[in-house]
Design a protein around this motif. Structure first.
Motif, mmCIF file in Angstrom:
data_model
loop_
_atom_site.group_PDB
_atom_site.id
_atom_site.type_symbol
_atom_site.label_atom_id
_atom_site.label_comp_id
_atom_site.label_asym_id
_atom_site.label_seq_id
_atom_site.Cartn_x
_atom_site.Cartn_y
_atom_site.Cartn_z
ATOM 1 N N ILE A 107 0.667 -1.231 -0.181
ATOM 2 C CA ILE A 107 -0.038 -0.131 0.089
ATOM 3 C C ILE A 107 0.958 1.311 0.144
ATOM 4 O O ILE A 107 1.710 1.223 0.830
ATOM 5 N N GLY A 108 0.798 2.081 -0.831
ATOM 6 C CA GLY A 108 1.600 3.109 -0.905
ATOM 7 C C GLY A 108 0.991 4.652 -0.741
ATOM 8 O O GLY A 108 -0.277 4.671 -0.792
ATOM 9 N N PRO A 109 1.803 5.664 -0.622
ATOM 10 C CA PRO A 109 1.233 7.043 -0.486
ATOM 11 C C PRO A 109 1.442 7.800 -1.826
ATOM 12 O O PRO A 109 1.718 7.276 -2.710
ATOM 13 N N TRP A 110 0.939 9.121 -1.258
ATOM 14 C CA TRP A 110 0.858 9.926 -2.745
ATOM 15 C C TRP A 110 2.207 10.881 -2.950
ATOM 16 O O TRP A 110 2.552 11.366 -3.961
ATOM 17 N N ASN A 111 3.172 10.751 -1.913
ATOM 18 C CA ASN A 111 4.278 11.779 -2.130
ATOM 19 C C ASN A 111 5.422 11.442 -3.041
ATOM 20 O O ASN A 111 5.947 12.274 -3.764
ATOM 21 N N LEU A 163 -0.716 -4.420 -5.568
ATOM 22 C CA LEU A 163 -0.155 -3.071 -5.445
ATOM 23 C C LEU A 163 -1.601 -2.126 -5.322
ATOM 24 O O LEU A 163 -2.479 -2.199 -6.078
ATOM 25 N N LYS A 164 -1.480 -1.337 -4.057
ATOM 26 C CA LYS A 164 -2.469 -0.557 -3.846
ATOM 27 C C LYS A 164 -1.865 0.943 -4.002
ATOM 28 O O LYS A 164 -1.473 1.505 -2.749
ATOM 29 N N PRO A 165 -1.850 1.605 -5.085
ATOM 30 C CA PRO A 165 -1.201 3.035 -4.963
ATOM 31 C C PRO A 165 -2.343 3.939 -4.279
ATOM 32 O O PRO A 165 -3.235 3.788 -4.158
ATOM 33 N N SER A 166 -1.687 5.261 -3.951
ATOM 34 C CA SER A 166 -2.497 6.191 -3.362
ATOM 35 C C SER A 166 -3.652 6.688 -4.423
ATOM 36 O O SER A 166 -3.133 6.975 -5.393
ATOM 37 N N GLU A 167 -4.737 6.865 -3.991
ATOM 38 C CA GLU A 167 -5.830 7.179 -4.630
ATOM 39 C C GLU A 167 -5.948 8.971 -5.076
ATOM 40 O O GLU A 167 -6.484 9.598 -5.617
ATOM 41 N N ILE A 168 -4.913 9.464 -4.054
ATOM 42 C CA ILE A 168 -4.864 10.853 -4.130
ATOM 43 C C ILE A 168 -3.951 11.130 -5.105
ATOM 44 O O ILE A 168 -4.118 12.445 -6.068
ATOM 45 N N GLY A 177 2.749 5.161 4.721
ATOM 46 C CA GLY A 177 1.805 6.276 5.118
ATOM 47 C C GLY A 177 2.147 6.961 6.255
ATOM 48 O O GLY A 177 3.003 6.610 7.014
ATOM 49 N N SER A 178 0.877 7.519 6.900
ATOM 50 C CA SER A 178 0.844 8.007 8.133
ATOM 51 C C SER A 178 0.807 7.066 9.349
ATOM 52 O O SER A 178 0.326 6.279 9.110
ATOM 53 N N PRO A 179 1.555 7.545 10.404
ATOM 54 C CA PRO A 179 1.228 6.646 11.614
ATOM 55 C C PRO A 179 -0.424 6.445 11.958
ATOM 56 O O PRO A 179 -0.760 5.375 12.329
ATOM 57 N N GLU A 215 5.846 1.584 7.196
ATOM 58 C CA GLU A 215 7.083 2.701 6.655
ATOM 59 C C GLU A 215 6.124 4.018 7.135
ATOM 60 O O GLU A 215 5.278 4.631 6.222
ATOM 61 N N LEU A 216 6.388 4.603 8.055
ATOM 62 C CA LEU A 216 5.494 5.663 8.431
ATOM 63 C C LEU A 216 6.229 7.105 8.602
ATOM 64 O O LEU A 216 7.553 7.142 7.912
ATOM 65 N N GLY A 217 5.942 7.924 9.427
ATOM 66 C CA GLY A 217 6.471 9.521 9.351
ATOM 67 C C GLY A 217 6.581 10.106 10.660
ATOM 68 O O GLY A 217 6.416 9.301 11.548
ATOM 69 N N GLU A 252 2.808 18.469 14.813
ATOM 70 C CA GLU A 252 2.487 17.351 13.642
ATOM 71 C C GLU A 252 3.582 17.635 12.833
ATOM 72 O O GLU A 252 4.304 18.548 12.500
ATOM 73 N N GLU A 253 3.436 16.480 11.895
ATOM 74 C CA GLU A 253 4.543 16.367 10.999
ATOM 75 C C GLU A 253 4.090 17.429 10.163
ATOM 76 O O GLU A 253 2.932 17.652 9.619
ATOM 77 N N ILE A 254 5.177 18.146 9.477
ATOM 78 C CA ILE A 254 4.753 19.239 8.734
ATOM 79 C C ILE A 254 4.420 18.911 7.317
ATOM 80 O O ILE A 254 3.322 19.368 6.682
HETATM 81 N N1 LIG Z 1 8.527 5.991 5.987
HETATM 82 C C1 LIG Z 1 8.443 6.250 4.595
HETATM 83 O O1 LIG Z 1 8.917 5.764 3.894
HETATM 84 C C2 LIG Z 1 7.375 7.319 4.162
HETATM 85 C C3 LIG Z 1 7.442 7.564 2.849
HETATM 86 C C4 LIG Z 1 6.456 8.348 2.369
HETATM 87 C C5 LIG Z 1 5.332 9.095 3.195
HETATM 88 N N2 LIG Z 1 5.373 8.691 4.467
HETATM 89 C C6 LIG Z 1 4.371 9.179 5.169
HETATM 90 O O2 LIG Z 1 3.293 9.220 4.684
HETATM 91 C C7 LIG Z 1 2.237 10.119 5.161
HETATM 92 C C8 LIG Z 1 1.743 10.937 3.887
HETATM 93 O O3 LIG Z 1 1.132 9.926 2.926
HETATM 94 P P1 LIG Z 1 -0.172 9.940 2.711
HETATM 95 O O4 LIG Z 1 -0.927 11.090 2.918
HETATM 96 O O5 LIG Z 1 -0.707 9.028 1.458
HETATM 97 O O6 LIG Z 1 -0.639 8.560 4.056
HETATM 98 P P2 LIG Z 1 -2.038 8.063 4.406
HETATM 99 O O7 LIG Z 1 -1.567 7.233 5.421
HETATM 100 O O8 LIG Z 1 -3.080 8.965 4.352
HETATM 101 O O9 LIG Z 1 -2.305 7.086 3.066
HETATM 102 C C9 LIG Z 1 -1.241 5.848 2.546
HETATM 103 C C10 LIG Z 1 -2.347 4.981 2.016
HETATM 104 O O10 LIG Z 1 -3.238 4.218 2.832
HETATM 105 C C11 LIG Z 1 -4.351 4.415 2.361
HETATM 106 N N3 LIG Z 1 -5.542 4.817 3.586
HETATM 107 C C12 LIG Z 1 -5.916 6.145 3.829
HETATM 108 N N4 LIG Z 1 -6.708 6.086 4.982
HETATM 109 C C13 LIG Z 1 -6.888 4.885 5.231
HETATM 110 C C14 LIG Z 1 -7.829 4.013 5.797
HETATM 111 N N5 LIG Z 1 -8.556 4.871 7.008
HETATM 112 N N6 LIG Z 1 -7.836 2.728 5.999
HETATM 113 C C15 LIG Z 1 -7.031 1.898 5.111
HETATM 114 N N7 LIG Z 1 -6.404 2.642 4.254
HETATM 115 C C16 LIG Z 1 -6.167 4.009 4.135
HETATM 116 C C17 LIG Z 1 -4.440 5.393 1.235
HETATM 117 O O11 LIG Z 1 -5.474 5.200 0.178
HETATM 118 C C18 LIG Z 1 -2.956 5.187 0.810
HETATM 119 O O12 LIG Z 1 -2.966 4.360 -0.290
HETATM 120 C C19 LIG Z 1 3.159 10.965 6.079
HETATM 121 O O13 LIG Z 1 2.946 10.715 7.350
HETATM 122 C C20 LIG Z 1 4.451 10.750 5.483
HETATM 123 O O14 LIG Z 1 5.420 10.709 6.378
HETATM 124 C C21 LIG Z 1 6.359 7.687 4.949
#
Ligand SMILES: NC(=O)c1ccc[n+]([C@@H]2O[C@H](COP(=O)([O-])OP(=O)(O)OC[C@H]3O[C@@H](n4cnc5c(N)ncnc54)[C@H](O)[C@@H]3O)[C@@H](O)[C@H]2O)c1
Length: 483
Positions: A128-132, A154-159, A205-207, A227-229, A350-352
């Motif tokens: 599961i991936g994030p958008w950044n 693979l579940k990419p971010s919808e954002i 993604g986010s914690p 892998e969180l932030g 909070e994380e900026i």
């Molecule tokens: N450690 C790392 O390698 C790393 C890398 C990039 C980003 N990050 C962290 O990711 C965060 C930013 O990315 P983001 O906004 O895409 O993160 P996010 O946690 O909002 O989303 C990540 C993924 O989770 C899914 N998701 C969102 N809400 C969900 C829910 N309620 N239930 C199930 N799945 C859900 C999203 O569709 C997305 O694919 C920041 O905190 C950043 O620090 C960490």
């Protein structure tokens, strides 16, 4: 047709329904059970396919990243596409060696046996991936999962919609469709997907969401990498050239418009260093992005209205020393430096995750280390000093997933280093061989000869006192050193 809650393999149409992922999960599981993904030749073919995708669709990926983040093609290349390509190349070069059984030493009791660790695939993996960094943070884990012989959803971010589209519609053309699929959707769909049993999950993604994913994984006792932030501190010692620090700090803070999980989130320095650092940062930022950064081709945009509003609110913390301009229509926020920031303010809570750098003053190195240690363990920690002892003190007396001395997050570009967080910033490691190991079950194997039963009789009851003595000795570590 809406593609939410759908999966895509090569050329197939999305399937919608109450459980849109059921068929895909079933199909991939059947593939895995058939043994199709295990042979080295299959893994090589898939890695080569992924490599071809990165080469042939480089421009398409760059365009998608412009659409999502207004990321410059150069930044896309060096922080996304080239890093993925490097991982593919490394895996192709080392796959045979990584797949080899690792022999293990034996004791007297097992002297005639063959002991080894077999790295076998887990089975069906969910990434599961994030958008950044939507290319890097989905495809780099994918390389490891393929190399280890797994099937993958693979579940990419919808954002990051542009990238999601390329991954869903083009990537499957380069991979075996019975083994790999791309799932689409946001939180709701991801939670549906997580109702299924996976054999391994890697989430970036986010914690906050990490906790949700961890709980879902726990229902099936699925092993997981998170892998969180969080907030990454950066200590700047008085014994530094402020301009050098400003150059390095600004590049890493404002790269990808600050939307980087490992970016330095805030600076801790003395009031005297703050006085010298602010004009140096102003000088650097103007050199990097011009008098009006809004016109710079090298500065991206904030991903969404929601994040723009969140960041805009943070601009009212402390005092704007430089920058602070914004434009909601184009999701622009200028590279900004904040001073006189207090610990209790939101920007320090909070994380900026945007182009804003707060500076907080401390009176000493000890106070900075104490401040860092009072907070959650960060994903990354940075220290700048001309005195290597100061850098080493920060390293020795704190904890973080990653550490940069006198520079930013270049460690991320080295697949020879494990990447991951600690505590609230995550668990588990990947990149390079660490990815292969993460996506492999390290199976302990001991193969004994089927004959020679006479030799074994000594260990069976009833235990004679001579046999007990001999066995105790044979199993002790002393006997191992004789081998
Ligand atoms: N450690 C790392 O390698 C790393 C890398 C990039 C980003 N990050 C962290 O990711 C965060 C930013 O990315 P983001 O906004 O895409 O993160 P996010 O946690 O909002 O989303 C990540 C993924 O989770 C899914 N998701 C969102 N809400 C969900 C829910 N309620 N239930 C199930 N799945 C859900 C999203 O569709 C997305 O694919 C920041 O905190 C950043 O620090 C960490």
């Amino acid at each position: 047709m809406s593609n939410k809650g759908a999966t895509k393999s090569a050329g197939s149409e999305p399937t919608l329904g109450t459980d849109p992922f059921k068929d895909t999960v079933q199909r991939l599981r059947e593939t895995f059970n058939s043994g199709r993904t295990r042979p080295a030749a299959f893994r090589v073919a898939q890695l080569e396919g992924l490599g071809r995708f990165l080469r042939e669709k480089q421009q398409l990926l760059q365009e998608a990243l412009v659409q999502d983040l207004r990321k410059s093609p150069f930044e896309s290349d060096i922080s996304e596409i080239i890093l993925c390509q490097n991982e593919v190349d490394l895996a192709l070069k080392n796959l045979q060696a990584w797949m080899k059984d690792t022999p293990a030493s034996t004791n007297l009791l097992t002297k005639l046996d063959s002991a080894f660790t077999r790295k076998e695939p887990f089975g069906l993996v969910l990434i599961i991936g994030p958008w950044n960094y939507p290319v890097n943070l989905t495809l780099v884990p994918l390389v490891g999962a393929i190399a280890a012989g797994n099937c993958v959803i693979l579940k990419p971010s919808e954002i990051s919609k542009g990238t999601e589209k390329v991954l869903a519609e083009v990537l499957p053309q380069y991979l075996d469709q019975s083994s790999f699929a791309v799932a689409l959707g946001g939180p709701e769909e991801t939670q549906k997907l997580l109702e299924h049993k996976f054999d391994y999950i890697l989430f970036t993604g986010s914690p906050r969401v990490g906790k949700i994913i961890y709980q879902s994984a726990a229902k099936h006792l699925t092993p997981i990498t998170l892998e969180l932030g969080g907030k990454n501190p950066c200590y700047v010692d008085d014994n530094c050239d402020p301009q050098t620090v400003a150059n390095r700090l600004a590049w890493f803070r404002y790269f990808n418009t600050g939307q980087t999980c490992v970016a330095p989130d805030y600076v801790l320095c003395s009031p005297e260093m703050q006085e010298r650092l602010v004009p140096a940062l102003q000088n650097t930022i103007t050199r990097f992005y011009g008098e009006d950064p809004q016109n710079s081709p090298n500065l991206g945009r904030i991903i969404s209205q929601k994040h723009f509003k969140r960041l805009h609110e943070l601009l009212s913390c402390g005092r704007v020393a430089f920058g602070g301009q914004s434009d909601e229509n184009s999701l622009y926020i200028a590279p900004t430096v904040l001073v006189d920031v207090q610990e209790k303010e939101k920007v320090m809570q909070e994380e900026i995750f945007g182009p804003i750098l707060p500076l907080m003053t401390v009176r000493s190195l000890d106070e900075a280390i104490d401040f860092i240690n009072r907070r959650e363990k960060p994903l990354a920690l940075y220290a700048f000093s001309n005195n290597s002892q100061v850098v080493n003190q920060v390293l020795d007396r704190t904890s973080s997933g990653n550490f940069g001395g006198n520079d930013g997050f270049l460690y991320m570009t080295l697949p020879s280093l494990p990447f991951g967080g600690v505590g609230k910033s995550g668990m588990g490691r990947y990149h390079g061989k660490f990815s292969f190991d993460t996506f492999s079950n390290h199976r302990a194997c001991l193969l004994s000869p089927s004959g020679l039963e006479k030799l074994n009789e000594i260990r069976y009851p009833p235990y004679s006192s001579r046999a007990q003595k001999l066995l105790r000795w044979a199993m002790s570590s002393h006997s191992c050193t004789l081998l």
